[in-house]
Design an enzyme around this catalytic site. Structure first.
Site, short mmCIF file in Angstrom:
data_model
loop_
_atom_site.label_atom_id
_atom_site.label_comp_id
_atom_site.label_asym_id
_atom_site.label_seq_id
_atom_site.Cartn_x
_atom_site.Cartn_y
_atom_site.Cartn_z
NE ARG A 113 -3.50 8.08 -9.33
CZ ARG A 113 -4.18 7.67 -8.27
NH1 ARG A 113 -3.54 7.34 -7.16
NH2 ARG A 113 -5.48 7.59 -8.30
CG PHE A 161 -5.46 14.99 1.39
CD1 PHE A 161 -6.07 13.75 1.25
CD2 PHE A 161 -5.12 15.68 0.23
CE1 PHE A 161 -6.34 13.20 0.00
CE2 PHE A 161 -5.38 15.15 -1.02
CZ PHE A 161 -6.00 13.91 -1.13
CD GLU A 181 -3.21 0.20 0.31
OE1 GLU A 181 -2.79 1.09 -0.47
OE2 GLU A 181 -4.41 -0.05 0.43
CG ASP A 182 -0.83 4.66 -1.80
OD1 ASP A 182 -1.56 3.85 -1.20
OD2 ASP A 182 -1.28 5.54 -2.54
CG ASP A 214 -6.32 8.14 6.08
OD1 ASP A 214 -6.99 8.20 7.12
OD2 ASP A 214 -6.07 9.13 5.38
O1 PRP Z 1 -6.82 3.45 5.01
P1 PRP Z 1 -7.83 4.07 4.09
O2 PRP Z 1 -8.59 5.20 4.77
O3 PRP Z 1 -8.75 3.07 3.48
O4 PRP Z 1 -7.04 4.81 2.93
C1 PRP Z 1 -5.99 4.20 2.23
C2 PRP Z 1 -6.34 3.97 0.79
O5 PRP Z 1 -6.66 5.19 0.14
C3 PRP Z 1 -5.92 5.29 -1.07
O6 PRP Z 1 -6.56 4.64 -2.12
P2 PRP Z 1 -7.74 5.24 -2.98
O7 PRP Z 1 -8.98 4.52 -2.60
O8 PRP Z 1 -7.75 6.73 -2.89
O9 PRP Z 1 -7.37 4.79 -4.46
P3 PRP Z 1 -6.11 5.19 -5.36
O10 PRP Z 1 -4.92 4.46 -4.79
O11 PRP Z 1 -6.49 4.70 -6.69
O12 PRP Z 1 -5.94 6.69 -5.30
C4 PRP Z 1 -4.63 4.55 -0.76
O13 PRP Z 1 -3.99 4.12 -1.93
C5 PRP Z 1 -5.10 3.41 0.10
O14 PRP Z 1 -5.43 2.27 -0.67
N1 GUN Z 2 -4.01 11.32 -1.81
C1 GUN Z 2 -4.28 10.76 -0.64
N2 GUN Z 2 -4.98 9.62 -0.59
C2 GUN Z 2 -5.20 9.10 0.63
N3 GUN Z 2 -5.86 7.98 0.97
C3 GUN Z 2 -5.82 7.89 2.30
N4 GUN Z 2 -5.15 8.92 2.85
C4 GUN Z 2 -4.75 9.68 1.82
C5 GUN Z 2 -4.01 10.90 1.73
O1 GUN Z 2 -3.55 11.51 2.71
N5 GUN Z 2 -3.79 11.37 0.47
#
Ligand code: PRP
Ligand code: GUN
Length: 176
Positions: free
Chosen positions: A165, A152, A99-100, A103
């Site tokens: 990104r 954020f 995961e990136d 949260d």
């Molecule tokens: O712990 P959480 O509150 O669930 O947040 C974390 C998730 O939010 C982002 O994904 P997002 O759904 O925005 O998709 P993306 O990676 O395509 O931007 C991120 O890449 C995690 O997968």
């Molecule tokens: N771009 C972005 N996506 C998220 N998904 C969960 N937390 C974050 C954040 O801080 N930034």
């Protein structure tokens, strides 16, 4: 200063700091998975740069798979989760979820629920960023690159409504 759509962001974490965090996670994974052939399961879209950087540092055989699950819209978690795609063929595999960011933990816990049904041999999670103040789940995070405050962020895979990104460093939302 960085402007994406209607919002302004300020520099927060340099590419150098990110690389150091990736290196640290990679070292731990190399120690723990020496002689094993793990499957790195990258959670799209945001994890793509971390996935590339981490897997290139893995010494030994491994597989790399990609999955997708959306939970975020705008700058706050919607809590509404969709399905996980691309997780066939994980039976009896040692899976490392990439995961990136973790949260609230909603995305991660949803992925765990689905993986448990796939009869994987084991699974761990590696996240580049972690917001301990926002995390609402019990599950332990195995590999964390960096703990950050509950703000954020964008860059290094993370977007604000599709933009940001591609940035090699991380920015945080500017305080008004
Ligand atoms: O712990 P959480 O509150 O669930 O947040 C974390 C998730 O939010 C982002 O994904 P997002 O759904 O925005 O998709 P993306 O990676 O395509 O931007 C991120 O890449 C995690 O997968
Ligand atoms: N771009 C972005 N996506 C998220 N998904 C969960 N937390 C974050 C954040 O801080 N930034």
């Amino acid at each position: 200063m960085l402007k994406l759509h209607d919002l302004e962001f300020e520099p927060f974490i340099s590419n150098r700091q990110i690389e150091a965090a990736v290196e640290e996670v990679a070292q731990k994974i190399n120690e723990d998975f020496s002689g094993k052939c793990p499957v790195f399961l990258s959670v799209l879209n945001g994890a793509y740069p971390f996935t590339a950087a981490l897997t290139q540092r893995f010494k030994g055989d491994c597989e790399v798979e990609f999955t997708k699950l959306k939970s975020y819209e705008g700058t706050s978690s919607t809590g509404k989760l969709k399905n996980l795609i691309g997780v066939e063929n994980l039976k009896d595999k040692h899976v490392i979820i990439i995961e990136d960011i973790v949260d609230t933990g909603n995305t991660f816990s949803e992925i765990i629920k689905i993986l448990e049904e796939k009869e994987v041999a084991s699974f761990k999670i590696a996240t580049l960023f972690y917001k301990p103040e926002a995390y609402k789940k019990e599950h332990n995070l195995d590999y964390v690159g960096m703990e950050i405050p509950n703000k954020f962020i964008v860059g290094y895979g993370l977007d604000y409504d599709g933009l940001g990104r591609n940035l090699p460093e991380v920015y945080q939302l500017k305080q008004k």
